[in-house]
Design a protein around this motif. Sequence first.
Motif, PDB file in Angstrom:
ATOM      1  N   VAL A   1      33.126  48.140  60.950  1.00 29.84           N
ATOM      2  CA  VAL A   1      32.757  48.588  59.607  1.00 29.84           C
ATOM      3  C   VAL A   1      31.549  49.427  59.573  1.00 29.84           C
ATOM      4  CG1 VAL A   1      31.934  48.018  57.311  1.00 29.84           C
ATOM      5  CG2 VAL A   1      33.916  46.929  58.547  1.00 29.84           C
ATOM      6  N   PRO A   2      30.272  49.240  60.412  1.00 27.73           N
ATOM      7  CA  PRO A   2      29.417  50.107  60.729  1.00 27.73           C
ATOM      8  C   PRO A   2      29.426  51.486  61.070  1.00 27.73           C
ATOM      9  CG  PRO A   2      28.681  47.980  61.252  1.00 27.73           C
ATOM     10  CD  PRO A   2      29.979  47.848  61.162  1.00 27.73           C
ATOM     11  N   TYR A   3      30.449  51.478  62.182  1.00 25.63           N
ATOM     12  CA  TYR A   3      30.893  52.888  62.623  1.00 25.63           C
ATOM     13  C   TYR A   3      31.903  53.642  61.759  1.00 25.63           C
ATOM     14  CZ  TYR A   3      28.705  51.687  67.146  1.00 25.63           C
ATOM     15  OH  TYR A   3      27.862  51.084  68.066  1.00 25.63           O
ATOM     16  N   GLY A   4      32.689  52.884  60.825  1.00 26.26           N
ATOM     17  CA  GLY A   4      33.480  53.507  59.802  1.00 26.26           C
ATOM     18  C   GLY A   4      32.536  54.135  58.883  1.00 26.26           C
ATOM     19  N   LEU A   5      31.403  53.582  58.640  1.00 25.38           N
ATOM     20  CA  LEU A   5      30.548  53.870  57.559  1.00 25.38           C
ATOM     21  C   LEU A   5      29.657  55.291  58.100  1.00 25.38           C
ATOM     22  CD1 LEU A   5      28.987  53.634  54.634  1.00 25.38           C
ATOM     23  CD2 LEU A   5      27.390  52.274  56.018  1.00 25.38           C
ATOM     24  N   ALA A   6      29.493  55.168  59.264  1.00 27.26           N
ATOM     25  CA  ALA A   6      28.894  56.565  59.790  1.00 27.26           C
ATOM     26  C   ALA A   6      29.955  57.521  60.018  1.00 27.26           C
ATOM     27  CB  ALA A   6      28.583  56.106  61.232  1.00 27.26           C
ATOM     28  N   LEU A   7      31.194  57.441  60.264  1.00 33.48           N
ATOM     29  CA  LEU A   7      31.901  58.329  60.163  1.00 33.48           C
ATOM     30  C   LEU A   7      32.440  58.962  58.786  1.00 33.48           C
ATOM     31  CD1 LEU A   7      34.434  59.874  61.683  1.00 33.48           C
ATOM     32  CD2 LEU A   7      36.207  58.157  61.039  1.00 33.48           C
ATOM     33  N   GLY A   8      32.461  58.216  57.688  1.00 33.61           N
ATOM     34  CA  GLY A   8      32.439  58.632  56.179  1.00 33.61           C
ATOM     35  C   GLY A   8      31.382  59.463  55.870  1.00 33.61           C
ATOM     36  N   LEU A   9      30.103  59.170  56.380  1.00 30.76           N
ATOM     37  CA  LEU A   9      28.987  59.762  56.117  1.00 30.76           C
ATOM     38  C   LEU A   9      29.102  61.195  56.723  1.00 30.76           C
ATOM     39  CD1 LEU A   9      26.083  57.182  56.298  1.00 30.76           C
ATOM     40  CD2 LEU A   9      27.247  58.271  54.249  1.00 30.76           C
ATOM     41  N   VAL A  10      29.653  61.250  57.814  1.00 31.51           N
ATOM     42  CA  VAL A  10      29.918  62.802  58.581  1.00 31.51           C
ATOM     43  C   VAL A  10      30.916  63.594  57.889  1.00 31.51           C
ATOM     44  CG1 VAL A  10      30.587  63.777  60.844  1.00 31.51           C
ATOM     45  CG2 VAL A  10      28.931  61.934  60.797  1.00 31.51           C
ATOM     46  N   LEU A  11      31.989  62.867  57.421  1.00 31.43           N
ATOM     47  CA  LEU A  11      32.883  63.526  56.647  1.00 31.43           C
ATOM     48  C   LEU A  11      32.643  63.987  55.568  1.00 31.43           C
ATOM     49  CD1 LEU A  11      36.048  61.827  58.270  1.00 31.43           C
ATOM     50  CD2 LEU A  11      35.230  63.813  59.195  1.00 31.43           C
ATOM     51  N   ALA A  12      31.873  63.120  54.613  1.00 26.79           N
ATOM     52  CA  ALA A  12      31.689  63.725  53.087  1.00 26.79           C
ATOM     53  C   ALA A  12      30.833  65.055  53.084  1.00 26.79           C
ATOM     54  CB  ALA A  12      31.139  62.454  52.449  1.00 26.79           C
ATOM     55  N   PRO A  13      29.939  65.052  53.766  1.00 26.07           N
ATOM     56  CA  PRO A  13      29.220  66.212  53.594  1.00 26.07           C
ATOM     57  C   PRO A  13      30.136  67.575  53.902  1.00 26.07           C
ATOM     58  CG  PRO A  13      27.612  64.913  54.632  1.00 26.07           C
ATOM     59  CD  PRO A  13      29.053  64.292  54.734  1.00 26.07           C
ATOM     60  N   THR A  14      30.662  67.406  55.125  1.00 17.61           N
ATOM     61  CA  THR A  14      31.547  68.607  55.685  1.00 17.61           C
ATOM     62  C   THR A  14      32.709  68.887  54.872  1.00 17.61           C
ATOM     63  OG1 THR A  14      32.326  67.260  57.484  1.00 17.61           O
ATOM     64  CG2 THR A  14      30.508  68.333  58.098  1.00 17.61           C
ATOM     65  N   ALA A  15      33.398  67.788  54.484  1.00 20.03           N
ATOM     66  CA  ALA A  15      34.563  68.015  53.791  1.00 20.03           C
ATOM     67  C   ALA A  15      34.622  68.229  52.251  1.00 20.03           C
ATOM     68  CB  ALA A  15      35.556  67.001  54.099  1.00 20.03           C
ATOM     69  N   VAL A  16      33.358  67.615  51.774  1.00 17.94           N
ATOM     70  CA  VAL A  16      33.384  67.526  50.205  1.00 17.94           C
ATOM     71  C   VAL A  16      32.106  68.272  49.462  1.00 17.94           C
ATOM     72  CG1 VAL A  16      33.217  66.121  48.066  1.00 17.94           C
ATOM     73  CG2 VAL A  16      34.779  65.581  50.139  1.00 17.94           C
ATOM     74  N   ILE A  17      30.961  67.959  50.113  1.00 19.42           N
ATOM     75  CA  ILE A  17      29.584  68.291  49.496  1.00 19.42           C
ATOM     76  C   ILE A  17      29.271  69.636  49.604  1.00 19.42           C
ATOM     77  CG2 ILE A  17      27.217  67.608  49.163  1.00 19.42           C
ATOM     78  CD1 ILE A  17      29.229  65.458  48.216  1.00 19.42           C
ATOM     79  N   VAL A  18      29.409  70.049  50.764  1.00 15.37           N
ATOM     80  CA  VAL A  18      28.745  71.396  51.314  1.00 15.37           C
ATOM     81  C   VAL A  18      29.911  72.401  50.549  1.00 15.37           C
ATOM     82  CG1 VAL A  18      28.522  73.140  53.214  1.00 15.37           C
ATOM     83  CG2 VAL A  18      27.783  70.709  53.412  1.00 15.37           C
ATOM     84  N   PRO A  19      31.293  72.297  50.968  1.00 13.24           N
ATOM     85  CA  PRO A  19      32.147  73.275  50.285  1.00 13.24           C
ATOM     86  C   PRO A  19      31.984  73.190  48.717  1.00 13.24           C
ATOM     87  CG  PRO A  19      33.205  72.064  51.740  1.00 13.24           C
ATOM     88  CD  PRO A  19      31.887  71.378  51.675  1.00 13.24           C
ATOM     89  N   GLY A  20      31.819  72.126  48.165  1.00 13.90           N
ATOM     90  CA  GLY A  20      31.635  72.145  46.798  1.00 13.90           C
ATOM     91  C   GLY A  20      30.455  72.897  46.160  1.00 13.90           C
ATOM     92  N   LEU A  21      29.297  72.728  46.840  1.00 15.61           N
ATOM     93  CA  LEU A  21      28.015  73.334  46.595  1.00 15.61           C
ATOM     94  C   LEU A  21      28.264  74.879  46.711  1.00 15.61           C
ATOM     95  CD1 LEU A  21      25.383  71.048  48.065  1.00 15.61           C
ATOM     96  CD2 LEU A  21      25.986  71.396  45.711  1.00 15.61           C
ATOM     97  N   VAL A  22      28.951  75.339  47.952  1.00 16.93           N
ATOM     98  CA  VAL A  22      29.098  76.828  48.215  1.00 16.93           C
ATOM     99  C   VAL A  22      30.003  77.238  46.915  1.00 16.93           C
ATOM    100  CG1 VAL A  22      30.273  78.618  49.494  1.00 16.93           C
ATOM    101  CG2 VAL A  22      28.973  76.612  50.397  1.00 16.93           C
ATOM    102  N   GLY A  23      31.212  76.657  46.786  1.00 20.44           N
ATOM    103  CA  GLY A  23      32.062  76.908  45.516  1.00 20.44           C
ATOM    104  C   GLY A  23      31.333  77.043  44.026  1.00 20.44           C
TER     105      GLY A  23
END
Length: 561
Positions: free
Chosen positions: A136-158
């Motif tokens: 689970v800790p490594y899954g949490l780390a993977l989610g924290l990596v994917l959330a900014p690159t797939a959602v947060i950063v593109p959303g802020l640019v848009g």
Amino acid sequence: MPHTLASPVALSRSPGPGRAVHAAAETAGVVLAGLGVWLALAVLGFLDRPYLEVSALAVGAGLFPLRQRFPVAVALVLAALTGLAPCVGPVAAVTSYTVARGTIRARRRARLLAAAGAVVVACATVSSPWLGPGSVPYGLALGLVLAPTAVIVPGLVGTSYGQQRRLVRALRERGDAAERARRFADSEARLHERSRIAAEMHDLVGHRLSLISLHAGGLELALDRADPELREEAVLVRRTTQDAMRELRQSLGVLGPLGRDTGADALTDATGTRADIETLVAESRDGGIAVELDWTGPDLDTRPARVRRAVHRVVRESLTNVHRYASAAHVTVTVVHGEETVRVGVRNGAPPAPVVRAAHVGSGRGLTGLRERVELLGGTFDAAPLPSGGFHVDAAVPAEPGDVPAPQRPGAGAETTDGVPGTVGDTAGVVPGRPTAQALTLLLGLGALCVLMVLGTAFVYAGAPHQDAGPLPLPRVGMTYQEVTGLGVLDNRAVRAAATGHEPPRPAAAVGCVYPFTGATESRPGALTIARYCFDSAERLIAIDRFTVPSVQDTSPWETP
């Protein structure tokens, strides 16, 4: 008036082949980006279930075209798929950019991006033991990596791009409103000046004509008995003066405000009707001109007064010009009354002999005044010589004219859908090459996000423990000979030789024993610990013994043999 678009993204564009091709190209682009991420992770060896991730990418590609119709649902589903399969990240990134750019309202944008990021982290964390890097800790780390690159950063640019575009649109609309206000002010100033000129002309010239009419009436009374012939001349002067006053009021109506039709007090119910036009034709015939009238359609008695006045003025001015310049020519007057337009035409043939024009005849403003009067009603006017030597005057007047805007100045920029000169919607009127530069920038941004997704996922997978990591399990009683040797327990001749003669008795059922090298040193001076694994006839491990045997040293440690 220019029309403005109501929504920045909805755009109200009618679907067509070009729009469908553009949508297909966008979908193909994000799918290729997702396949690139999938292939990179597969080459690095970080895909445990590649076919399952490709299936998730196919589902994301099917949802991608629906992002503008159902922005919230599609964004959240793609976020969940990204947590399960990182290769869906490019599809979710472009969707977040599009949604944040303006598909939803600003108040819901921040909450949607936060919810989508949380969904990515939650799905990656929950699915990690089965589909992800492991615990689970490594899954949490993977989610924290994917959330900014797939959602947060593109959303802020848009969001930034959408706010910039709305700001530019607001500035354009404000500039357009200021330009319209300036034009309206200029038009109002011209109207007031024209009205002032008309009033002055009416007061000055009208006053003089009124005096002439008054004196002519006095002469008429004075000469009633003294000289009847001179009395008729006085009557003619009085009537001509009255006609001049009426025509002056009608002509000054052209100089009045555009918003209303001035000079209405000079109209009668018969002005511009068929009877009125027939009267004008009859007067021209009495003056020695061969005139024919061709009337098509119903009478004009039900049409607005300004339409009837325009018809009357066109026919009268044209016949007056014929009297001046081609009195011996044949004239045809045509009136066509349709449902939407009243067309008036006056044509005369070439005069039998050239006419010598006097310098004082006409002011040259007659046709110009007719053109202004017709165009103010929203009609068209044309007057030009004929190839045969004659002349034609054609006018088309709307049967029910509305509020017609003032004609645009020559050279003014064309206004389009956004009300901004030289712009159409969001793309036209921009500097050449700008859409291409924006597309390249977005493609480079998407590529950078894909690289970050691959690197972040690779670091998480590389740091997670694998099943074959750590020390091997110890042999236990009951294992077969192959299982024990598979754990690295192999017979060593030197250890067997050291145990010979010093080992305890073997178990009764033992048929063979293995003496592995354990790497142990002397447990005490002169004693060496040895492990023994004994097997029965079925090659099953039945005993594990550890004992010490004396160690033998031929020389002292500091002596050289």
